[in-house]
Design an enzyme around this catalytic site. Structure first.
Site, mmCIF file in Angstrom:
data_model
loop_
_atom_site.group_PDB
_atom_site.id
_atom_site.type_symbol
_atom_site.label_atom_id
_atom_site.label_comp_id
_atom_site.label_asym_id
_atom_site.label_seq_id
_atom_site.Cartn_x
_atom_site.Cartn_y
_atom_site.Cartn_z
ATOM 1 N NE ARG A 134 -46.122 63.428 -59.514
ATOM 2 C CZ ARG A 134 -46.361 63.025 -60.772
ATOM 3 N NH1 ARG A 134 -47.709 63.208 -61.249
ATOM 4 N NH2 ARG A 134 -45.533 62.274 -61.480
ATOM 5 C CG HIS B 42 -37.747 54.459 -75.363
ATOM 6 N ND1 HIS B 42 -37.172 55.284 -74.828
ATOM 7 C CD2 HIS B 42 -37.991 53.233 -74.420
ATOM 8 C CE1 HIS B 42 -36.685 54.941 -73.520
ATOM 9 N NE2 HIS B 42 -37.107 53.936 -73.284
ATOM 10 C CG LEU C 290 -35.312 69.705 -58.138
ATOM 11 C CD1 LEU C 290 -35.762 69.756 -59.707
ATOM 12 C CD2 LEU C 290 -34.773 71.100 -57.956
ATOM 13 C CE LYS C 291 -38.808 62.700 -54.878
ATOM 14 N NZ LYS C 291 -38.680 61.278 -54.539
ATOM 15 N NE ARG D 33 -43.543 57.773 -67.516
ATOM 16 C CZ ARG D 33 -43.876 56.470 -67.184
ATOM 17 N NH1 ARG D 33 -45.245 56.427 -67.042
ATOM 18 N NH2 ARG D 33 -43.098 55.487 -67.333
ATOM 19 N N GLY E 88 -38.153 67.186 -69.959
ATOM 20 C CA GLY E 88 -38.731 66.170 -70.585
ATOM 21 C C GLY E 88 -39.118 65.102 -69.681
ATOM 22 C CG ASP F 136 -35.620 59.778 -79.082
ATOM 23 O OD1 ASP F 136 -36.561 59.742 -78.690
ATOM 24 O OD2 ASP F 136 -34.566 58.886 -78.516
ATOM 25 N NE ARG G 184 -33.722 62.666 -61.744
ATOM 26 C CZ ARG G 184 -34.681 61.859 -61.942
ATOM 27 N NH1 ARG G 184 -34.308 60.582 -61.571
ATOM 28 N NH2 ARG G 184 -35.572 61.854 -62.683
ATOM 29 C CE1 TYR H 192 -43.627 58.159 -77.332
ATOM 30 C CE2 TYR H 192 -41.132 58.615 -77.532
ATOM 31 C CZ TYR H 192 -42.411 58.459 -77.032
ATOM 32 O OH TYR H 192 -42.189 58.238 -75.586
#
Length: 370
Positions: free
Chosen positions: A90, A125, A60-61, A84, A82, A155, A37, A129
């Protein structure tokens, strides 16, 4: 050159299993470009999980940075992310957008709960799971109280390894069909898959739900860990009859009370005998007596001790790293050897090199540095 030399893979900067998957692919020779980022550098530090990548930072916006990433995607063999469910869509970077531009792209998606289902949008986390698959309960131990294990089952085992396997399988199929596809790797699915043996044993009446009373969960005395006189521990896994017989012979325990090992009524007495025996000598004593035999024995080592063990040193299972150690690449190949291609990258360290090597032109408003 590793077996994945020549493959180009985009890794969307993330936490958890995606960086570990990126490490595996990089160790095997892939050119893995991490999309960081823009702005404040991420806390990748010098963790060896982040080794072997090249970094480019994008916002990326912003349309010009998003278009630059799409230009990289045009040249990529695979992408792993990875976030959500819905986040990449979006950003207009979802599978439909990317596959429309690059029909051969393998699009690997890593989530905890999966891309759909009633929990898919919820945070979670590793611990959550594996709790929902039965794995955490099965590992609870004799007192039945579940404790957080290392995040290996969810993980890394159920997540990163299944994502890597799925991406590689899809790349193999793409080489035949010429078509890419989406790999939906969910940690809950992978952790459940890892439990296949134990569900099979339960279905056959060979496993009970009460933890600590089964063959592989510390229920039997000949598959467990024992404290030594110096406070250190050893592990004994003499499951097969011939290995158990060797354990008894080497430890001078070959009496009738220790022979009848398949009767659970005998287990408390047998465990007490083994506890008393192993507590009478140091860990080193038992290593000298039992290591490199068919007893199925190993000392329980901590992370400062493990790299120094003679077997690990002979195989170079660990390699020096910044005054400490890091695990070497695995698995090993006879001809196209894996290797660590470089240290963890600095934030945006390789933007110019990546654009040059991937033959992608920077957008006019994109600052090119490093």
């Amino acid at each position: 050159m590793g077996p994945l030399h020549g493959f180009r893979i985009i890794e969307m900067s993330s936490i958890g299993p995606v960086p570990f998957c990126g490490m595996l692919l990089s160790d095997m020779g892939a050119d893995v470009v991490r999309i960081d980022r823009a702005g404040t550098p991420a806390a990748h530090s010098d963790n060896p999980v982040n080794r072997g990548r090249r970094s480019i930072a994008l916002d990326l916006k912003q349309d010009h940075d998003r278009q630059l990433l799409l230009s990289l995607i045009d040249k990529a063999d695979a992408l792993i992310e990875g976030y959500r469910p819905g986040v990449m869509e979006r950003l207009q970077l979802g599978p439909s957008s990317c596959l429309a531009r690059n029909p051969r792209l393998v699009y690997g998606r890593m989530t905890g709960w999966g891309q759909n289902g009633p929990l898919s949008a919820a945070a979670g986390h590793d611990l959550n799971y594996i709790a929902l698959t039965g794995a955490l309960h099965a590992m609870a131990g004799k007192n039945g109280h579940p404790h957080p294990p290392l995040n290996l089952v969810g993980d890394y085992g159920g997540g990163a390894l299944y994502l890597a396997m799925g991406v590689l399988a899809a790349l193999l199929e793409t080489s035949r069909s010429g078509q890419g596809q989406v790999v939906d790797a969910a940690m809950i699915d992978g952790a459940a898959s890892l439990m296949t043996l134990f569900y099979g044993m339960m279905n056959a009446g060979q496993w009970q739900t009460q933890p600590g009373h089964n063959l592989l969960d510390g229920g039997v005395p000949y598959y467990d860990c024992y404290r030594c006189a110096d406070g250190k521990f050893i592990s004994v896994a003499a499951l097969e009859p011939q290995f158990y017989a060797e354990l008894l012979q080497r430890c001078n325990l070959a009496d009738d009370a220790m022979q009848a090992r398949h009767n659970p009524m005998n287990w408390p007495q047998q465990r007490a005998r083994l506890e008393q025996l192993f507590a009478s000598q140091s860990q080193q004593h038992w290593c000298e007596l039992l290591e490199a035999t068919d007893v199925c024995f190993a000392p329980v080592l901590d992370m400062t001790e493990a790299p120094l063990h003679a077997h690990n040193r002979a195989r170079q299972t660990f390699i020096p790293s910044g005054g400490g150690w890091q695990p070497a690449p695995a698995p090993r190949f006879s001809r196209t050897q894996s290797r660590i291609s470089g240290p963890p990258p600095e934030h945006n360290q390789h933007q110019q090199d990546i654009l040059r090597d991937w033959a992608v032109a920077a957008a006019p408003s994109t600052e090119v540095s490093g």
